[in-house]
Design an enzyme around this catalytic site. Sequence first.
Site, PDB file in Angstrom:
ATOM      1  N   VAL A  81       0.832  -1.206   0.000  1.00 46.70           N
ATOM      2  CA  VAL A  81       0.000   0.000   0.000  1.00 46.70           C
ATOM      3  C   VAL A  81       0.865   1.255   0.000  1.00 46.70           C
ATOM      4  CG1 VAL A  81      -1.663   1.299   1.395  1.00 46.70           C
ATOM      5  CG2 VAL A  81      -1.999  -1.142   1.010  1.00 46.70           C
TER       6      VAL A  81
ATOM      7  N   THR B 150      -5.000  -0.397   6.997  1.00 44.75           N
ATOM      8  CA  THR B 150      -6.328  -0.882   7.368  1.00 44.75           C
ATOM      9  C   THR B 150      -6.382  -1.003   8.889  1.00 44.75           C
ATOM     10  OG1 THR B 150      -6.495  -2.074   5.299  1.00 44.75           O
ATOM     11  CG2 THR B 150      -7.933  -2.817   7.091  1.00 44.75           C
TER      12      THR B 150
ATOM     13  N   ARG C 138      -5.673  -3.815  -5.313  1.00 43.17           N
ATOM     14  CA  ARG C 138      -5.405  -5.258  -5.216  1.00 43.17           C
ATOM     15  C   ARG C 138      -3.982  -5.545  -5.656  1.00 43.17           C
ATOM     16  NH1 ARG C 138      -9.588  -6.986  -9.489  1.00 43.17           N
ATOM     17  NH2 ARG C 138      -8.876  -4.932 -10.140  1.00 43.17           N
TER      18      ARG C 138
ATOM     19  N   ASN D 167     -13.939  -5.476   2.388  1.00 40.97           N
ATOM     20  CA  ASN D 167     -13.185  -6.730   2.276  1.00 40.97           C
ATOM     21  C   ASN D 167     -13.995  -7.924   2.777  1.00 40.97           C
ATOM     22  OD1 ASN D 167     -10.988  -5.712   1.007  1.00 40.97           O
ATOM     23  ND2 ASN D 167      -9.551  -5.956   2.689  1.00 40.97           N
TER      24      ASN D 167
ATOM     25  N   CYS E  77      -4.970  -9.829   2.922  1.00 42.02           N
ATOM     26  CA  CYS E  77      -6.037  -8.908   3.337  1.00 42.02           C
ATOM     27  C   CYS E  77      -7.324  -9.591   3.796  1.00 42.02           C
ATOM     28  CB  CYS E  77      -6.329  -7.945   2.203  1.00 42.02           C
ATOM     29  SG  CYS E  77      -4.844  -7.108   1.660  1.00 42.02           S
TER      30      CYS E  77
ATOM     31  N   LYS F 200      -6.994 -11.644   7.050  1.00 38.75           N
ATOM     32  CA  LYS F 200      -6.676 -10.758   8.189  1.00 38.75           C
ATOM     33  C   LYS F 200      -7.871  -9.851   8.525  1.00 38.75           C
ATOM     34  CE  LYS F 200      -4.080  -7.076   6.897  1.00 38.75           C
ATOM     35  NZ  LYS F 200      -4.747  -5.797   7.152  1.00 38.75           N
TER      36      LYS F 200
HETATM   37  C1  UGA Z   1      -8.118  -7.389  -1.588  1.00 36.25           C
HETATM   38  C2  UGA Z   1      -9.228  -6.461  -2.127  1.00 36.25           C
HETATM   39  O1  UGA Z   1      -9.737  -6.976  -3.346  1.00 36.25           O
HETATM   40  C3  UGA Z   1      -8.691  -5.040  -2.353  1.00 36.25           C
HETATM   41  O2  UGA Z   1      -9.751  -4.181  -2.746  1.00 36.25           O
HETATM   42  C4  UGA Z   1      -8.085  -4.529  -1.048  1.00 36.25           C
HETATM   43  O3  UGA Z   1      -7.514  -3.232  -1.197  1.00 36.25           O
HETATM   44  C5  UGA Z   1      -6.993  -5.485  -0.585  1.00 36.25           C
HETATM   45  O4  UGA Z   1      -7.569  -6.810  -0.401  1.00 36.25           O
HETATM   46  C6  UGA Z   1      -6.456  -4.960   0.732  1.00 36.25           C
HETATM   47  O5  UGA Z   1      -7.217  -4.918   1.711  1.00 36.25           O
HETATM   48  O6  UGA Z   1      -5.305  -4.464   0.770  1.00 36.25           O
HETATM   49  P1  UGA Z   1      -6.022  -8.702  -2.702  1.00 36.25           P
HETATM   50  O7  UGA Z   1      -5.931  -9.409  -1.394  1.00 36.25           O
HETATM   51  O8  UGA Z   1      -4.803  -8.096  -3.272  1.00 36.25           O
HETATM   52  O9  UGA Z   1      -7.106  -7.492  -2.600  1.00 36.25           O
HETATM   53  O10 UGA Z   1      -6.565  -9.722  -3.771  1.00 36.25           O
HETATM   54  P2  UGA Z   1      -7.973 -10.103  -4.434  1.00 36.25           P
HETATM   55  O11 UGA Z   1      -7.855  -9.955  -5.884  1.00 36.25           O
HETATM   56  O12 UGA Z   1      -9.097  -9.432  -3.768  1.00 36.25           O
HETATM   57  O13 UGA Z   1      -8.031 -11.683  -4.106  1.00 36.25           O
HETATM   58  C7  UGA Z   1      -8.115 -12.162  -2.779  1.00 36.25           C
HETATM   59  C8  UGA Z   1      -8.370 -13.646  -2.784  1.00 36.25           C
HETATM   60  O14 UGA Z   1      -9.680 -13.939  -3.262  1.00 36.25           O
HETATM   61  C9  UGA Z   1      -7.414 -14.443  -3.683  1.00 36.25           C
HETATM   62  O15 UGA Z   1      -7.023 -15.626  -3.022  1.00 36.25           O
HETATM   63  C10 UGA Z   1      -8.251 -14.769  -4.916  1.00 36.25           C
HETATM   64  O16 UGA Z   1      -7.842 -15.935  -5.569  1.00 36.25           O
HETATM   65  C11 UGA Z   1      -9.619 -14.939  -4.283  1.00 36.25           C
HETATM   66  N1  UGA Z   1     -10.711 -14.703  -5.249  1.00 36.25           N
HETATM   67  C12 UGA Z   1     -10.931 -13.474  -5.762  1.00 36.25           C
HETATM   68  C13 UGA Z   1     -11.523 -15.778  -5.609  1.00 36.25           C
HETATM   69  O17 UGA Z   1     -11.342 -16.918  -5.145  1.00 36.25           O
HETATM   70  N2  UGA Z   1     -12.541 -15.552  -6.495  1.00 36.25           N
HETATM   71  C14 UGA Z   1     -12.786 -14.329  -7.026  1.00 36.25           C
HETATM   72  O18 UGA Z   1     -13.746 -14.205  -7.818  1.00 36.25           O
HETATM   73  C15 UGA Z   1     -11.960 -13.266  -6.666  1.00 36.25           C
END
Ligand code: UGA
Length: 434
Positions: free
Chosen positions: A11, A123, A155, A212, A264, A267
């Site tokens: 971030v 956060t 993300r 989140n 994220c 947590k």
């Molecule tokens: C997440 C949020 O999407 C961001 O908006 C936020 O800023 C960030 O956390 C944070 O709090 O800093 P991130 O953890 O980088 O972002 O990744 P995501 O793309 O959201 O994926 C998170 C998890 O969900 C991954 O394991 C992904 O594989 C899974 N996921 C995501 C699914 O299983 N299905 C989906 O349709 C989307």
Amino acid sequence: MNIVVIGTGYVGLVSGTCFAEFGFNVTCVDKIAEKITKLQQGIVPIYEPALDDMVKRNIKAGRLSFSCDLKDALKNSDVVFIAVGTPTKKDDGCADLQYVYASAKEIALSLDDRYRLIVVKSTVPVGTGRKVAQIIKVNNEKANFDMASNPEFLREGSAIEDFMHPDRVVIGTDTEKAQKIMAKLYEPLSKDNVPLLFTEIETSELIKYTANAFLAMKITFINEISDLCEKCGANIRDVAKGIGLDSRIGSKFLQAGPGYGGSCFPKDTLALIQIGKEYSSPIRSIETVVSINEKRKKDMAYRIIDALGGSVEGKDIAVLGVTFKPNTDDMREAPALDILPILTKAGAKLKAYDPKGMDEAAKLLKDIEWTASSSEALKDADALVILTEWEEFYKITPTDLKKLMKGKTIIDLRNVMDLKAMKDEGFTYSCIGC
Ligand code: UGA
């Protein structure tokens, strides 16, 4: 306007670099000297598409610098962002705020009486902004500042794109002066019609956790529906499409998989549960989401064992992808960390490949042979397990698999392969929700 960003994690580093790209002067500060020395040379310690170039470009333009000396960086600052980590505390699931509070104290001890805006970007639980303000006041009576909360929604893997083109920017403030400064900082986005939502500090803090937790719930919901699809003969892709086309639901975050991971969602769901308990307002839906997701990641290992006839003893298994999602080298809370140890314990011989995550994964996962390419991992394998949907895995064809593998079992936990093509080529293909 001169900006200081404390913390060069995802971030902090991305926000600082993007503010420099907007044209502000930014100094990113971190305690880890080795990291700062590298960043000063334009070497970015994480894999994040396009970040390297943007860091180098802004260093060269003289707008972005890196330092370990917070006191010195603060001298000419107007706005100070706190973007340090808030990991989960091991004992109770609360967010560990020690780095936020330590930053607050350090800021206080370095400030003169010129006005500053202190912004919490980390956060943090509701009430943290007020506590940070209190710490600053207690440690420096002369400090002349306003507090703001400005959670980040980027993300990993698409961080620059998300920062530069967000759906909204959320800003919690107490004063008009603070609002004006924040509006100026985000003017390049608001000019582009990105809505800036101004709220109270507490509301802004809660919006981040709520977003989140909601997304984690959406994923968990579609994962459970995918289990039902497998039993009743429905197809999860079409179910997701069918509900996602309803604009009240939306099509994003409906991709079923092995369970969410990353730094994220795991947590922040735990932290929201603790916030709810603290205010005697339990968030039972999210308590359930967390336990379903934890169980799901482990269940995936047994799904693989079942697909191989109930035993993986002595079987050669190719594993493609280990990071928690593609386009990152981050292994935090990756499903691979739950799944692979169960397979090795059950006697499987694992050869794994990941385009960016293997260095980090090798520190966390034992008894795995890491390979330089997917073909090397697939060579003579009895089975293939896909754990992360990296772009390059979509290019692997059934013909490639036939040529390389010994066996014909595919367990695709990200629905990368084409179900019909796999079946037509005689593979025993198991995917999610179909
Ligand atoms: C997440 C949020 O999407 C961001 O908006 C936020 O800023 C960030 O956390 C944070 O709090 O800093 P991130 O953890 O980088 O972002 O990744 P995501 O793309 O959201 O994926 C998170 C998890 O969900 C991954 O394991 C992904 O594989 C899974 N996921 C995501 C699914 O299983 N299905 C989906 O349709 C989307």
